[in-house]
Motif scaffolding. Structure first.
Motif, PDB file in Angstrom:
ATOM      1  N   ALA A   1       0.992  -1.233   0.300  1.00 13.97           N
ATOM      2  CA  ALA A   1      -0.451   0.061   0.182  1.00 13.97           C
ATOM      3  C   ALA A   1       0.672   1.260   0.046  1.00 13.97           C
ATOM      4  O   ALA A   1       0.625   2.052  -0.839  1.00 13.97           O
ATOM      5  CB  ALA A   1      -0.403  -0.518   1.086  1.00 13.97           C
ATOM      6  N   PRO A   2       2.146   1.301   0.832  1.00 17.74           N
ATOM      7  CA  PRO A   2       2.566   2.719   0.334  1.00 17.74           C
ATOM      8  C   PRO A   2       3.678   2.862  -0.741  1.00 17.74           C
ATOM      9  O   PRO A   2       3.356   4.166  -0.996  1.00 17.74           O
ATOM     10  CB  PRO A   2       4.029   2.092   1.899  1.00 17.74           C
ATOM     11  N   VAL A   3       3.175   2.333  -1.694  1.00 12.88           N
ATOM     12  CA  VAL A   3       3.889   2.625  -3.139  1.00 12.88           C
ATOM     13  C   VAL A   3       2.699   2.659  -3.276  1.00 12.88           C
ATOM     14  O   VAL A   3       3.045   4.244  -4.701  1.00 12.88           O
ATOM     15  CB  VAL A   3       4.206   1.068  -3.693  1.00 12.88           C
ATOM     16  N   LEU A   4       1.220   1.863  -3.419  1.00 11.31           N
ATOM     17  CA  LEU A   4      -0.157   2.861  -4.442  1.00 11.31           C
ATOM     18  C   LEU A   4       0.107   4.324  -3.635  1.00 11.31           C
ATOM     19  O   LEU A   4      -0.897   4.611  -4.047  1.00 11.31           O
ATOM     20  CB  LEU A   4      -0.408   2.004  -3.593  1.00 11.31           C
ATOM     21  N   VAL A   5       0.436   4.861  -2.762  1.00 13.69           N
ATOM     22  CA  VAL A   5       0.382   6.099  -1.394  1.00 13.69           C
ATOM     23  C   VAL A   5       1.194   7.032  -2.611  1.00 13.69           C
ATOM     24  O   VAL A   5       0.722   7.738  -2.807  1.00 13.69           O
ATOM     25  CB  VAL A   5       0.376   5.685  -0.405  1.00 13.69           C
ATOM     26  N   ARG A   6       2.361   6.272  -2.371  1.00 14.01           N
ATOM     27  CA  ARG A   6       2.923   6.812  -3.431  1.00 14.01           C
ATOM     28  C   ARG A   6       2.570   7.435  -4.841  1.00 14.01           C
ATOM     29  O   ARG A   6       3.424   8.883  -5.559  1.00 14.01           O
ATOM     30  CB  ARG A   6       4.454   6.926  -3.526  1.00 14.01           C
ATOM     31  N   TRP A   7       2.659   6.473  -4.903  1.00 17.87           N
ATOM     32  CA  TRP A   7       1.858   6.945  -6.669  1.00 17.87           C
ATOM     33  C   TRP A   7       0.990   7.452  -6.905  1.00 17.87           C
ATOM     34  O   TRP A   7       0.122   7.951  -8.688  1.00 17.87           O
ATOM     35  CB  TRP A   7       2.009   5.523  -7.605  1.00 17.87           C
ATOM     36  N   GLY A   8      -0.261   7.789  -5.978  1.00 17.09           N
ATOM     37  CA  GLY A   8      -1.448   8.109  -6.056  1.00 17.09           C
ATOM     38  C   GLY A   8      -3.165   7.466  -5.826  1.00 17.09           C
ATOM     39  O   GLY A   8      -3.254   7.729  -6.661  1.00 17.09           O
ATOM     40  N   TYR A   9      -2.891   6.500  -6.023  1.00 17.70           N
ATOM     41  CA  TYR A   9      -3.633   5.562  -5.978  1.00 17.70           C
ATOM     42  C   TYR A   9      -4.557   4.899  -4.882  1.00 17.70           C
ATOM     43  O   TYR A   9      -5.680   4.907  -5.080  1.00 17.70           O
ATOM     44  CB  TYR A   9      -3.289   3.980  -6.650  1.00 17.70           C
ATOM     45  N   LEU A  10      -3.938   5.653  -4.373  1.00 15.67           N
ATOM     46  CA  LEU A  10      -4.297   5.015  -2.930  1.00 15.67           C
ATOM     47  C   LEU A  10      -4.269   6.263  -2.164  1.00 15.67           C
ATOM     48  O   LEU A  10      -3.190   7.429  -1.706  1.00 15.67           O
ATOM     49  CB  LEU A  10      -3.710   4.430  -1.883  1.00 15.67           C
ATOM     50  N   PRO A  11      -4.821   7.038  -0.783  1.00 16.58           N
ATOM     51  CA  PRO A  11      -5.401   8.127  -0.350  1.00 16.58           C
ATOM     52  C   PRO A  11      -4.451   8.151   0.992  1.00 16.58           C
ATOM     53  O   PRO A  11      -3.585   6.686   1.537  1.00 16.58           O
ATOM     54  CB  PRO A  11      -6.795   8.002   0.319  1.00 16.58           C
ATOM     55  N   GLY A  12      -3.316   9.056   1.254  1.00 15.75           N
ATOM     56  CA  GLY A  12      -2.402   9.256   2.245  1.00 15.75           C
ATOM     57  C   GLY A  12      -1.618  10.556   1.805  1.00 15.75           C
ATOM     58  O   GLY A  12      -1.471  10.165   1.149  1.00 15.75           O
ATOM     59  N   PRO A  13      -0.735  10.725   2.577  1.00 15.35           N
ATOM     60  CA  PRO A  13       0.301  11.281   2.576  1.00 15.35           C
ATOM     61  C   PRO A  13       1.519  10.368   2.097  1.00 15.35           C
ATOM     62  O   PRO A  13       1.861   9.628   1.977  1.00 15.35           O
ATOM     63  CB  PRO A  13       0.726  11.817   3.917  1.00 15.35           C
ATOM     64  N   PRO A  14       2.011  11.476   0.742  1.00 14.17           N
ATOM     65  CA  PRO A  14       3.411  10.710   0.190  1.00 14.17           C
ATOM     66  C   PRO A  14       4.080   9.727   0.366  1.00 14.17           C
ATOM     67  O   PRO A  14       4.962   8.840   0.624  1.00 14.17           O
ATOM     68  CB  PRO A  14       3.657  11.325  -1.403  1.00 14.17           C
TER      69      PRO A  14
END
Length: 286
Positions: A103-116
């Protein structure tokens, strides 16, 4: 709420949206009233999975795990426990090519919500700990996303609900994840990604589960270029080869999860498919 549509005497079909996906249920074998009630319970079962396993909902059980499980054991429902245990089993069988901690990778890529930039996500599936009393703990801070397996479980749960209600024939389709059973043979067609007008017909069968995933590059939410949302957990990179993967298995839970390691390395996934009595189809063949 959509009203059931009568297909024939003793048969109903209904569809309604769920998390951006149209979920359709076709069922027969009971009176129209009993069928409608059974289908309503099946839709509620699908919604229950979202309540428990949504990455986006801060009140979900999964969100509570992501916040607090690195600090100590967290009790979870039997549904979430089963999905997490199955996810870890598939991770072990595939050598980590399926891993819900990406999930942290998907957050960084913008596919999941959250701070990059997140302090979570420096571990992998082996950092999940299962304790007594249906508890789960993280050995270190993690972010888990069940988007690659929860939809399949939701389909299975809906099918189980219909079966318990006495429905003799049913099909649940949730946007690429499908499971069916009954007394009549059913044939499934897989659309060719290079030629949408062409269908590849699978052998007809009485029951089974099918999950399809199309690997293609899409624009990131931040607008910084294009990449696939399918992550290789071993490298942290996106899978870029555009093709679709379809897995046939005994349950949608396994079919859904297995599309990812098959997409990453079909040859390496072959022994796992054989062990789990599953089959895969790649279009076009990479």
């Amino acid at each position: 709420m959509n009203a059931p549509l009568a297909l024939a005497r003793g048969s109903l079909r209904r569809a309604q949206p769920w998390l951006g996906t149209l979920v359709s249920i076709e069922a027969s074998g009971l009176s129209p009233t009993r069928l409608a009630n059974a289908m309503e319970r099946a839709f509620r079962a699908v919604a229950r999975v979202h309540t428990l396993m949504s990455f986006h909902d801060p009140e979900s059980e999964l969100a509570r795990l992501n916040r607090d499980a690195h600090g100590g054991p967290i009790p979870v429902s039997g549904h979430l426990l089963r999905v997490l245990r199955t996810a870890c089993r598939i991770s072990a069988l595939t050598g980590g090519r399926f891993d819900v901690t990406v999930a942290p990778v998907l957050v960084r890529w913008g596919y999941l919500p959250g701070p990059p930039a997140s302090e979570n996500g420096h571990g992998d599936w082996r950092d999940l700990r299962f304790g007594p009393g249906r508890t789960v703990q993280f050995a270190r801070p993690l972010l888990i996303d069940l988007g690659g397996i929860a939809k399949g479980y939701a389909v299975d749960l809906a099918i189980a609900t219909l079966c318990r209600a006495g429905v003799t024939q049913a099909c649940v389709n949730a946007g690429g994840d499908l499971r069916f059973y009954g007394r009549e043979l059913r044939q499934i067609g897989i659309r060719d990604p290079d030629n949408p007008g062409r269908l590849h017909l699978l052998p007809a069968r009485l029951n089974g589960a099918v999950a399809s995933s199309c690997v293609q590059n899409t624009r990131r939410k931040q607008g910084r270029g294009w990449c696939s949302p399918v992550v290789n957990p071993l490298t942290g990179r996106a899978l870029s080869a555009p093709y679709s993967v379809t897995v046939l298995a005994r349950s949608c839970l396994y079919a859904d999860a297995l599309t990812k390691p098959v997409a990453l390395d079909a040859a390496a996934a072959t022994p796992v498919l054989r062990r789990l009595r599953a089959q895969a189809l790649l279009l076009p063949a990479p």
